[in-house]
Scaffold this motif. Structure first.
Motif, PDB file in Angstrom:
ATOM      1  N   MET A 102       0.851  -1.195   0.000  1.00  0.00           N
ATOM      2  CA  MET A 102       0.000   0.000   0.000  1.00  0.00           C
ATOM      3  C   MET A 102       0.888   1.247   0.000  1.00  0.00           C
ATOM      4  N   PRO A 103       0.559   2.230  -0.826  1.00  0.00           N
ATOM      5  CA  PRO A 103       1.372   3.455  -0.871  1.00  0.00           C
ATOM      6  C   PRO A 103       1.352   4.180   0.469  1.00  0.00           C
ATOM      7  N   GLN A 104       2.517   4.713   0.857  1.00  0.00           N
ATOM      8  CA  GLN A 104       2.632   5.502   2.067  1.00  0.00           C
ATOM      9  C   GLN A 104       2.197   6.946   1.776  1.00  0.00           C
ATOM     10  N   TRP A 105       1.665   7.626   2.817  1.00  0.00           N
ATOM     11  CA  TRP A 105       1.236   9.010   2.631  1.00  0.00           C
ATOM     12  C   TRP A 105       2.390   9.891   2.181  1.00  0.00           C
ATOM     13  N   SER A 106       3.582   9.654   2.707  1.00  0.00           N
ATOM     14  CA  SER A 106       4.721  10.483   2.328  1.00  0.00           C
ATOM     15  C   SER A 106       5.028  10.363   0.840  1.00  0.00           C
ATOM     16  N   ASP A 107       4.850   9.153   0.263  1.00  0.00           N
ATOM     17  CA  ASP A 107       5.078   8.988  -1.174  1.00  0.00           C
ATOM     18  C   ASP A 107       4.001   9.706  -1.980  1.00  0.00           C
ATOM     19  N   LEU A 108       2.755   9.607  -1.510  1.00  0.00           N
ATOM     20  CA  LEU A 108       1.667  10.322  -2.192  1.00  0.00           C
ATOM     21  C   LEU A 108       1.868  11.835  -2.100  1.00  0.00           C
ATOM     22  N   GLN A 109       2.440  12.283  -0.990  1.00  0.00           N
ATOM     23  CA  GLN A 109       2.723  13.710  -0.831  1.00  0.00           C
ATOM     24  C   GLN A 109       3.710  14.181  -1.890  1.00  0.00           C
ATOM     25  N   HIS A 110       4.722  13.388  -2.166  1.00  0.00           N
ATOM     26  CA  HIS A 110       5.681  13.731  -3.211  1.00  0.00           C
ATOM     27  C   HIS A 110       5.022  13.687  -4.591  1.00  0.00           C
ATOM     28  N   PHE A 111       4.141  12.716  -4.801  1.00  0.00           N
ATOM     29  CA  PHE A 111       3.412  12.618  -6.069  1.00  0.00           C
ATOM     30  C   PHE A 111       2.575  13.876  -6.313  1.00  0.00           C
ATOM     31  N   LEU A 112       1.863  14.337  -5.285  1.00  0.00           N
ATOM     32  CA  LEU A 112       1.026  15.530  -5.434  1.00  0.00           C
ATOM     33  C   LEU A 112       1.869  16.772  -5.701  1.00  0.00           C
ATOM     34  N   ALA A 113       3.011  16.873  -5.040  1.00  0.00           N
ATOM     35  CA  ALA A 113       3.879  18.032  -5.247  1.00  0.00           C
ATOM     36  C   ALA A 113       4.397  18.079  -6.675  1.00  0.00           C
ATOM     37  N   ILE A 114       4.722  16.923  -7.252  1.00  0.00           N
ATOM     38  CA  ILE A 114       5.183  16.877  -8.646  1.00  0.00           C
ATOM     39  C   ILE A 114       4.044  17.262  -9.579  1.00  0.00           C
ATOM     40  N   ALA A 115       2.852  16.724  -9.313  1.00  0.00           N
ATOM     41  CA  ALA A 115       1.703  17.022 -10.175  1.00  0.00           C
ATOM     42  C   ALA A 115       1.395  18.512 -10.169  1.00  0.00           C
ATOM     43  N   ARG A 116       1.569  19.167  -9.027  1.00  0.00           N
ATOM     44  CA  ARG A 116       1.264  20.595  -8.927  1.00  0.00           C
ATOM     45  C   ARG A 116       2.403  21.464  -9.434  1.00  0.00           C
ATOM     46  N   GLY A 117       3.637  21.029  -9.212  1.00  0.00           N
ATOM     47  CA  GLY A 117       4.776  21.845  -9.618  1.00  0.00           C
ATOM     48  C   GLY A 117       5.224  21.639 -11.046  1.00  0.00           C
ATOM     49  N   GLY A 118       4.963  20.463 -11.608  1.00  0.00           N
ATOM     50  CA  GLY A 118       5.314  20.206 -12.994  1.00  0.00           C
ATOM     51  C   GLY A 118       6.730  19.710 -13.211  1.00  0.00           C
ATOM     52  N   ASN A 119       7.563  19.707 -12.157  1.00  0.00           N
ATOM     53  CA  ASN A 119       8.919  19.180 -12.276  1.00  0.00           C
ATOM     54  C   ASN A 119       9.457  18.884 -10.875  1.00  0.00           C
ATOM     55  N   LEU A 120      10.598  18.179 -10.836  1.00  0.00           N
ATOM     56  CA  LEU A 120      11.160  17.760  -9.555  1.00  0.00           C
ATOM     57  C   LEU A 120      11.637  18.944  -8.721  1.00  0.00           C
ATOM     58  N   SER A 121      12.208  19.958  -9.382  1.00  0.00           N
ATOM     59  CA  SER A 121      12.730  21.114  -8.649  1.00  0.00           C
ATOM     60  C   SER A 121      11.624  21.885  -7.944  1.00  0.00           C
ATOM     61  N   ALA A 122      10.508  22.107  -8.657  1.00  0.00           N
ATOM     62  CA  ALA A 122       9.390  22.831  -8.042  1.00  0.00           C
ATOM     63  C   ALA A 122       8.808  22.038  -6.886  1.00  0.00           C
ATOM     64  N   ALA A 123       8.693  20.724  -7.070  1.00  0.00           N
ATOM     65  CA  ALA A 123       8.183  19.878  -5.990  1.00  0.00           C
ATOM     66  C   ALA A 123       9.118  19.906  -4.791  1.00  0.00           C
ATOM     67  N   ALA A 124      10.427  19.898  -5.050  1.00  0.00           N
ATOM     68  CA  ALA A 124      11.409  19.930  -3.954  1.00  0.00           C
ATOM     69  C   ALA A 124      11.310  21.227  -3.168  1.00  0.00           C
ATOM     70  N   ARG A 125      11.116  22.357  -3.870  1.00  0.00           N
ATOM     71  CA  ARG A 125      10.975  23.637  -3.168  1.00  0.00           C
ATOM     72  C   ARG A 125       9.740  23.633  -2.281  1.00  0.00           C
ATOM     73  N   GLN A 126       8.658  23.060  -2.789  1.00  0.00           N
ATOM     74  CA  GLN A 126       7.423  23.026  -2.010  1.00  0.00           C
ATOM     75  C   GLN A 126       7.579  22.161  -0.766  1.00  0.00           C
ATOM     76  N   LEU A 127       8.276  21.034  -0.909  1.00  0.00           N
ATOM     77  CA  LEU A 127       8.432  20.093   0.198  1.00  0.00           C
ATOM     78  C   LEU A 127       9.656  20.382   1.058  1.00  0.00           C
ATOM     79  N   LYS A 128      10.504  21.335   0.580  1.00  0.00           N
ATOM     80  CA  LYS A 128      11.735  21.700   1.288  1.00  0.00           C
ATOM     81  C   LYS A 128      12.682  20.505   1.433  1.00  0.00           C
ATOM     82  N   VAL A 129      12.869  19.796   0.321  1.00  0.00           N
ATOM     83  CA  VAL A 129      13.805  18.677   0.269  1.00  0.00           C
ATOM     84  C   VAL A 129      14.641  18.819  -0.997  1.00  0.00           C
TER      85      VAL A 129
END
Length: 321
Positions: free
Chosen positions: A1-28
């Motif tokens: 079963m997918p972990q919430w933390s993995d789904l959180q990264h998935f949502l950040a990518i979907a909203r940011g459109g790339n890994l860098s934008a998702a990383a800025r949002q998640l601060k990683v």
């Protein structure tokens, strides 16, 4: 079963459109985002994003699971809000979002008093014109000029802001009186750029200063303010700037069609949180104390009457006609 933390990264990518934008949002780090995405794709046995020249595009599988992932996010965030919403001690971090201009001129000058009353509250002030989500806990409190429509958000009306045209005294001495009925012909304006062209202020200038030249275009209120103070041209600014900067002359007392309402907004789940309530009460008190200056610019200075030699020159000129 997918972990919430993995789904959180998935949502950040979907909203940011790339890994860098998702990383800025998640601060990683972006590599962390990529690694968590790979883990989720292995668990699901499906590719979730296609690499394109413009970024990462969700696949059909990603689009199908997106609503379910957002539902999981909503419940996880609700748990966090409910847990922190019952915090009875006014201590800990509180994130407030507002425009850079409002934070600089209407909040920061009063923060010393707030710190004396609540030394254990750590304020995080996020400036910008993008609307951060209170539902997704991107901020705890927002100062907004539009009342939110989300039913889970509470909005408290604290003041009204009038937008009026200003020019510096030096500009007016150099270029002469301003006539809006002539479309500001012979004058320069400080205009709006990019997304701010959609603001009501920009559209007002398009109509009422149609014959003016554009000296410069900017995207922030602080930039517009400084340009007006430097004498670059006429622009629209909140009325309070006439009280704060005496070199600025209001060209009209009020523009009713451009009045804005100031709302303090927070999530209903945080209504019983002591530190959030303390911040909301402080902002309401502070902004409310500025209501008069926010709502109306100072009286326009009267033109000085000619005296002495200047008066005699005017008199002789009239006699010679």
């Amino acid at each position: 079963m997918p972990q919430w933390s993995d789904l959180q990264h998935f949502l950040a990518i979907a909203r940011g459109g790339n890994l860098s934008a998702a990383a800025r949002q998640l601060k990683v780090d972006p590599t962390t985002v990529g690694r968590r995405l790979a883990v989720l794709e292995r668990e699901l046995g499906a590719r979730l994003f296609d690499r394109t020249p413009s970024g990462l595009r969700p696949t059909a599988v990603a689009l199908r699971i997106l609503p379910a992932a957002e539902a999981v996010e909503a419940e996880a965030l609700r748990v966090e809000r409910l847990a922190s919403g019952e915090d009875l001690r006014p201590s800990g971090p509180v994130t407030v979002t507002a425009t850079d201009s409002f934070l600089v001129h209407n909040v920061l000058p009063w923060l010393a008093g707030f710190r004396e009353r609540h030394p254990e509250i750590e304020l995080h002030l996020l400036s910008g014109y993008e609307t951060l989500s209170l539902v997704r806990r991107e901020a705890d409190v927002a100062i907004r000029l539009v009342r939110p429509q989300e039913p889970s958000l509470r909005a408290r009306k604290v003041a009204a802001i009038s937008i009026v045209p200003f020019a510096s005294q030096a500009y007016l001495e150099r270029r002469g009186p301003v006539r809006f009925d002539a479309g500001l012909q012979g004058h320069a304006v400080v205009g709006y750029a990019q997304d701010s062209r959609r603001w009501p202020e920009s559209k007002w200038l398009d109509v009422h200063a149609a014959r003016a030249t554009v000296a410069v275009r900017l995207t922030s209120i602080l930039g517009l303010l400084q340009a007006a103070r430097e004498g670059l041209g006429v622009t629209l600014l909140p009325a309070i700037f006439g009280h704060l900067y005496p070199e600025l002359v209001p060209l009209r007392d009020v523009l009713p069609e451009l009045e804005r309402t100031v709302w303090l907004v927070f999530h209903e789940d945080l209504a019983n949180n002591a530190r959030v309530r303390a911040v909301v009460d402080f902002l309401a008190e502070t902004i409310g104390a500025q209501a008069g200056a926010l709502a109306k610019a100072p009286a326009r200075p009267r033109r000085k009457r000619a005296s002495g030699a200047a008066a005699r020159r005017v008199g002789k000129a009239r006699e010679s006609r």
